[in-house]
Design an enzyme around this catalytic site. Sequence first.
Site, short mmCIF file in Angstrom:
data_model
loop_
_atom_site.label_atom_id
_atom_site.label_comp_id
_atom_site.label_asym_id
_atom_site.label_seq_id
_atom_site.Cartn_x
_atom_site.Cartn_y
_atom_site.Cartn_z
N GLY A 1 9.70 -34.80 -8.18
CA GLY A 1 9.10 -33.56 -7.81
C GLY A 1 7.77 -33.09 -8.61
N TYR B 1 21.09 -21.22 -3.68
CA TYR B 1 20.47 -21.87 -4.71
C TYR B 1 21.05 -21.78 -6.11
CZ TYR B 1 16.55 -22.19 -8.23
OH TYR B 1 15.85 -22.62 -9.35
N THR C 1 4.34 -33.19 -8.54
CA THR C 1 2.97 -33.11 -8.04
C THR C 1 2.55 -31.70 -8.32
OG1 THR C 1 3.86 -32.49 -5.91
CG2 THR C 1 3.26 -35.11 -6.52
#
Length: 264
Positions: A14, A154, A16
Amino acid sequence: MHIDLTGRTALVTGSTQGIGAAIAAGLARAGARVAINGRDEQRVAESVGLLAKDVPGADLVPLAADVTSEQGAERVAQALPRVDILVNNLGIFGSADPLEITDEEWRRYFEVNVLAAVRLTRLYLPGMTERGWGRVQYIASDSAIAIPAEMIHYGMSKTALLAVSRGFAKKAAGTGVTVNSVIAGPTHTGGVEDFVYELVDRDLSWDEAQRAFMRMYRPQSLLQRLIEPEEIAHMVVYLSSDQASATTGGALRVDGGYVDAILP
């Protein structure tokens, strides 16, 4: 402290945007060969191009693959068979009424935020232990400890990462491989400025606005401002180095003092 990661290959999932992109940049500046990962090939290519301009001469590997699936993880392992530094940064987040979170959502948060990291650790840890050197890291969150009522799913996934990290550190005991988690606090990432200005006076400068936001909505922060992604990257780069050889099985906080505890 001079950190030299020349000769090391790093994979940052992840990477980017946001914290992942900052970590990739930090590792590249330290001399590591860095694999930039995301699901979209064009976005990965664009990120590689931007990082190449930011860090001239950086050795970058575009690696477009969905690491949340078994097939995607295998693709990554085939394209990049040797990894010395694995940074499990990929994650999803969002708020929801705790009583409205479906079974499907609970599973999705676990599979993306936890199982993807476990899968890659399973693929790369054996090679690290055989070579007698390696670094595995998990990007956790203050929500792992101070569970938000509106983000229980989360928080659960980030708490699980702390357990995963400690467990794999025991598996790697005595091998020269270290395994740690990094607890990130409230961070200045994409979209945050719009979110902050929805809650505070839009006439304030950004510095004034974020400090007002932290005072009103995150008063437990001792930093009293949002953390910049590069500040989290500094910890990750250090943990990736030879200088951090005695730090393993830890949950290291880069949370600006957000969590009111001496230990995680």
